[in-house]
Design an enzyme around this catalytic site. Structure first.
Site, PDB file in Angstrom:
ATOM      1  N   HIS A 144      67.021  47.354 116.507  1.00 23.93           N
ATOM      2  CA  HIS A 144      67.575  47.230 115.146  1.00 23.93           C
ATOM      3  C   HIS A 144      67.916  48.480 114.591  1.00 23.93           C
ATOM      4  CE1 HIS A 144      68.215  45.753 111.155  1.00 23.93           C
ATOM      5  NE2 HIS A 144      68.697  44.581 111.483  1.00 23.93           N
ATOM      6  N   ASP A 221      58.126  47.298 115.806  1.00 18.33           N
ATOM      7  CA  ASP A 221      58.990  46.392 114.956  1.00 18.33           C
ATOM      8  C   ASP A 221      58.809  44.989 115.228  1.00 18.33           C
ATOM      9  OD1 ASP A 221      60.962  45.093 113.539  1.00 18.33           O
ATOM     10  OD2 ASP A 221      62.603  46.330 114.183  1.00 18.33           O
ATOM     11  N   GLN A 224      60.856  40.022 114.721  1.00 20.46           N
ATOM     12  CA  GLN A 224      61.381  38.728 115.310  1.00 20.46           C
ATOM     13  C   GLN A 224      60.232  38.203 116.169  1.00 20.46           C
ATOM     14  OE1 GLN A 224      64.367  37.517 114.941  1.00 20.46           O
ATOM     15  NE2 GLN A 224      65.163  39.066 113.944  1.00 20.46           N
ATOM     16  N   LYS A 247      61.704  36.480 106.855  1.00 20.78           N
ATOM     17  CA  LYS A 247      62.214  35.586 108.407  1.00 20.78           C
ATOM     18  C   LYS A 247      61.109  34.594 108.767  1.00 20.78           C
ATOM     19  CE  LYS A 247      64.611  39.860 109.752  1.00 20.78           C
ATOM     20  NZ  LYS A 247      66.005  39.797 110.231  1.00 20.78           N
ATOM     21  N   CYS A 387      73.418  44.482 113.296  1.00 23.02           N
ATOM     22  CA  CYS A 387      72.594  45.801 113.151  1.00 23.02           C
ATOM     23  C   CYS A 387      72.115  46.269 114.367  1.00 23.02           C
ATOM     24  CB  CYS A 387      71.819  45.462 111.902  1.00 23.02           C
ATOM     25  SG  CYS A 387      72.069  44.824 110.425  1.00 23.02           S
TER      26      CYS A 387
HETATM   27  C1  LIG Z   1      64.365  43.510 115.024  1.00 21.44           C
HETATM   28  C2  LIG Z   1      64.631  43.724 113.473  1.00 21.44           C
HETATM   29  N1  LIG Z   1      63.973  44.832 113.056  1.00 21.44           N
HETATM   30  C3  LIG Z   1      64.313  44.978 111.565  1.00 21.44           C
HETATM   31  C4  LIG Z   1      65.029  44.143 110.919  1.00 21.44           C
HETATM   32  C5  LIG Z   1      65.221  44.611 109.355  1.00 21.44           C
HETATM   33  O1  LIG Z   1      64.359  43.678 108.356  1.00 21.44           O
HETATM   34  P1  LIG Z   1      64.680  43.655 106.856  1.00 21.44           P
HETATM   35  O2  LIG Z   1      66.132  43.615 106.942  1.00 21.44           O
HETATM   36  O3  LIG Z   1      63.996  42.381 106.442  1.00 21.44           O
HETATM   37  O4  LIG Z   1      64.288  44.912 106.593  1.00 21.44           O
HETATM   38  C6  LIG Z   1      65.586  42.988 111.352  1.00 21.44           C
HETATM   39  C7  LIG Z   1      66.065  42.097 110.439  1.00 21.44           C
HETATM   40  O5  LIG Z   1      67.165  42.332 109.850  1.00 21.44           O
HETATM   41  C8  LIG Z   1      65.276  42.607 112.627  1.00 21.44           C
HETATM   42  O6  LIG Z   1      65.679  41.626 113.228  1.00 21.44           O
END
Ligand SMILES: Cc1ncc(COP(=O)(O)O)c(C=O)c1O
Ligand SMILES: Cc1ncc(COP(=O)(O)O)c(C=O)c1O
Ligand code: FES
Ligand code: FES
Lengths: 431, 148, 431, 148
Positions: A144, A221, A224, A247, A387
């Protein structure tokens, strides 16, 4: 508190009643079929109530006031920390509240910039956090943007070099490349636990071992994974993991960072200001210990309390049950999609351990058109690059259609999606 | 289905059999636009008359959703061979329609099949799809004129 | 929408009914007398409802989804931005949502670190953001830690030097010193609009002119002003102002940064990740324009919507009326405190324009003892250093007792405080 | 007023007329502790007997709230001239009482006037005030012993 996590069948109809939004109608008086939980989850009433209760009965300056309300608010805030910490099997002091996973990952990346610059001007910092030009940071091609751009930015400011584990044409990590990518120059390895596009789960043991074999920091990270399966920080072999509250049934505006005591001890502060200092004079300030060292300013206390309620809710269901339920839905979805002619699934399609996030294409149709027609039937899926632009480049598409589930989805939602896809083909006359 | 307001027959027809697609030479000006929300792209080329008052030839190549593809095809039909004055009138009318939230009496003389796009105006996320080709064409014309 | 702001008398009893927490009982079944709004304000029902409504009817991925709910959520989020921007008279694009004022101030300070380091490694950045060793940053001695520590940290990482406008023994800015403190070496002047300890209001025109005379950036910590008086960004002559939502009836977890188009254009991103990029490849990313450039990750959308409702609520009352009401309370409080023997007021005591935050001491008694006895009577005041340690050093105290008001306080609250203070003296037998 | 549970007469009395306040020399160990929540401070000095088993003299100087001042004064009364063994028992008992949320039967032999501090245990924000002197004394003793 935790459910015994046997292979029980969850009463999804009952769970759905806990989520007020699921009873609303969307376009054309359709029932909402929410299949975008990988972006953000819906909130059960207990979470909404916990926040309201904070504002209606104890709202005040957490950690700052000495009066009755402030005592209650501080207690509630720290109780939430304990609950969430226990959820991933760490001590409360190892859990830092941020605003979202993106901030958590930036906190990690800025530690290196801050340490590197502070030594230049004479502060004493732990050597392991200092980056020199040519030092390497390893990510993967399926990250991401939140676990990619901060590292690119760090490279632009330190002369470090970004390397990445490539993905195969199917969009899976090509583990065979790790050995040639990792070396004593590698200072940081940061990798996602589960892809938010493909649902594939990373072999963290393999990556973590590689990172540790060269003495690199190992970050995960976990955006998910933590919401969807049991995650035990101590078993990951990581120095830190980042994820978001929104989430996992929690409110927006709260993110998490779990880290080892040692890392928290050596990282300099990221955002600085009130509530994270020990002493301040105009000349010089000293800082408190983690987690407060990283929580400058008035914290999102109502959000923390809401997230605490979300975690308790999940614990009652049991995370293994959550995961089992989602694997069941994933199988329904993947098998169903395979049976529709003209559908291409990206990512794993066999029965391996994977998350419930499934990206696919309707051949000949643009994802935005697919999403639009599904939306008209009340089915909310996500279209776009999620993203994660580099995966799109690898798949040679601009965007995909993505469906993702959570505990409030049932078989009928998957059925609706599959029928909806037939309808999309019919609508555009491509079948 | 309410959706047929947006995806009218004529739109789907243009989408399936786009008119005038494929870049042509010679040309006086070219513009490449990207829709930031989806990453879809279009390239538009324009060849103007010597006095700079007529579009002798407009051509394009693009990838994108049905709305953006149909819009490009309709635009081609409407402005190819027309005066710049006509182009501007059509383009202004189209923009006004898109910003109207659907509350609009489109002028068929100016828009041709473009009047079928009025339903798109009710879907804010898709307005950029419909505008993409028009905006690129405008830019291409400016560039063609700059070369004079 | 905005009240005509005549010198009307507000119906405070009616306003109080809008705040659920004010009807709760605290210790000993006492009515809550909340005098700590300088730390955080209470929330009216409309704000709580706006957040609930978000979660119960439109919660989804703001700016990310193309389906119906996502459209509604994005609209609500951007509508809130418009409302809040209009409140301080700027365009929506000039308003950045952060998590709190502390993040907003850090965003500013990190712009300089990031620009400075990016040029070192070949990126093109605006020269005005580059700091060289010996460059100077000017703050004052009465800053909240949030507008002090980030600048100290920036100095530690760039070799810049922190200077400060001293305060007099009464704790007021010593403007006579500015001339000798400011020079072409001064790159940044960052100053608070209203002291959160003393309630004194800074002469921003004077400081701003000095900053601009040497070409320095001029930033304002507006945490204590925007909630309590009309503030028009365009009239401040500042490049940026920072404040928090939770001090102006809004939810926790949302902060604000208002800045000139030019500054927003030249500042590099602070927190990076999803939703703030234009293109991303593994090699390189480019960024969107402000405000999204500074809003990486999933935004606190419910909080923004809640804050939008708070601003509408304040606009209905009228900010000039808010300020007038608080001046009235301040006069009651200051006059009352002056009349009690053994009370020392810190900060302005005459009828000059000032905020309703009043710090004081009960001679011979420790603030924590004072606060404890008041708390027992249901009166919530703040005791401590109020995250402004340097003022304490100047006043030669460890801490003060601070009372601060908002629109839900009335004359009887001040009366209760004054009687409470008499009771404190009686309780400890010091009178 | 419920508050009188915390501010018992004997506490207010120690606060107003503290016993043993003022640093004394000679001493074997000194410790300076700060309460991080309020910035209040105490310095404790200890002189041990030659065999290191008795507190020959304990003295202190401090600024802080009534609870911290009274606690220091009570501690002085309780441990000055006592054995280290007695000190540890008293100190453990005091800590246990403070962490009890008020649910505790304090031993007067071990705590002396310190039993009056049980009400403080119900005010989490003030527990550190009561413990400040005891913690500093513990540290001072460790240092005095280190010098042996
Ligand atoms: C794998 C992953 N990393 C990072 C993020 C970023 O999370 P956030 O937008 O809550 O900061 C997300 C979701 O948007 C994600 O799915
Ligand atoms: C003057 C001033 N500046 C900055 C802050 C920091 O605001 P926040 O804690 O919301 O980040 C505060 C309040 O705590 C304040 O009063
Ligand atoms: S979705 Fe890309 S142009 Fe329509
Ligand atoms: S308040 Fe400082 S020691 Fe009690």
């Amino acid at each position: 508190m935790t459910n015994t996590d046997s292979k029980i069948k969850l009463d999804i109809k009952k769970i759905q009643l806990d989520f007020p939004i699921l009873s609303r109608e969307v376009r054309n008086h359709r029932k909402l079929i929410y299949l975008d939980s990988a972006a953000t989850s819906q909130k059960p009433q207990v979470v909404i109530d916990a926040q309201n209760n904070f504002y209606e009965t104890i709202n005040s300056g957490v950690h700052r006031g000495a009066y009755y309300l402030a005592e209650l608010a501080t207690d509630a805030h720290e109780h939430a920390r304990e609950t969430i910490a226990a959820f991933v099997n760490i001590k409360p002091e190892q859990l830092v509240f941020t605003k979202n996973a993106t901030e958590s990952l930036n906190l990690l990346s800025y530690s290196f910039l801050n340490a590197t610059m502070k030594t230049k001007f004479g502060s004493v910092v732990d050597k392991r956090l200092i980056l020199n030009p040519g030092d390497e940071i390893l990510v993967s091609e399926l990250e991401h943007h939140a676990n990619l751009v901060p590292w690119q930015e760090l490279c632009l400011k330190t002369g470090a070099v970004l390397k990445w584990i490539p993905i195969t044409d199917q969009g899976l990590l090509d583990y065979s490349k790790i050995e040639s990518l990792i070396s004593p120059k590698t200072k940081i390895v940061s990798i996602s636990h589960m892809s938010n596009v493909l649902g594939s789960i990373t072999d963290l043991e393999l990556v973590g071992k590689a990172a540790k074999s060269v003495g690199a920091f190992f970050f995960i990270d976990a955006c998910q994974s933590v919401p969807h399966m049991p995650v035990d920080f101590s078993k990951l072999g990581a120095d830190a993991i980042a994820w978001s509250g929104h989430k996992m049934l929690g409110p927006l505006g709260i993110g998490l960072l779990a880290a080892t005591d040692e890392l928290l001890e050596i990282m300099p502060p990221f955002i600085s200001g009130g509530s994270m200092i020990e002493t301040v004079s105009m000349q010089k300030s000293t800082f408190t210990k983690a987690p407060k060292k990283f929580e400058a300013g008035t914290p999102p206390a109502a959000e923390a309390v809401g997230l605490g309620a979300a975690v308790e809710y999940l614990q009652k269901i049991g995370m293994q049950n959550v995961h089992n339920h989602e694997r069941h839905l994933t199988k329904l979805m993947v098998d169903g999609l395979k049976n529709i002619e003209g559908v291409t699934i990206y990512g794993p399609t066999d029965d391996q351990d994977r998350g419930s996030t499934v990206s696919f294409a309707l051949n000949g149709l643009h994802p935005h058109d697919v999403g639009q027609v599904l939306d008209d039937m009340g089915i909310a899926v996500r279209v776009g690059n999620h993203c994660a632009r580099p995966i799109m480049d690898k798949l040679k598409v601009q965007s995909t259609t993505r469906a993702s589930t959570y505990i409030y989805n049932d078989d009928s939602d998957i059925q609706a999606l599959l029928e909806g896809i037939d309808e999309v083909f019919r609508f555009f006359g491509t079948k | 289905m309410q959706l047929s307001n947006m995806y009218q027959e004529v739109i789907l027809d243009h989408y399936k059999t786009p008119r005038g697609k494929g870049l042509q030479s010679p040309f006086g000006g070219e513009a490449h636009h990207v829709n930031p929300t989806c990453g879809d792209e279009i390239t538009v080329r324009v060849l103007l008359s010597d006095d700079g008052k007529f579009i002798k030839k407009i051509s394009y190549d693009s990838t994108g959703c049905s709305i953006s593809q149909a819009s490009a095809s309709i635009m081609f039909e409407q402005v190819d061979g027309k005066s710049l004055d006509d182009f501007n009138k059509s383009s202004d009318e189209f923009l006004a329609m898109m910003q109207s939230k659907g509350n609009f009496e489109p002028n068929e003389d100016l828009l041709g099949d473009g009047i079928s796009m009025i339903g798109v105006a009710q879907y804010p996320a898709r307005i950029k799809c419909a505008l993409l080709s028009w905006m690129a064409a405008k830019d291409a014309i400016i560039r063609a004129n700059g070369d004079k």
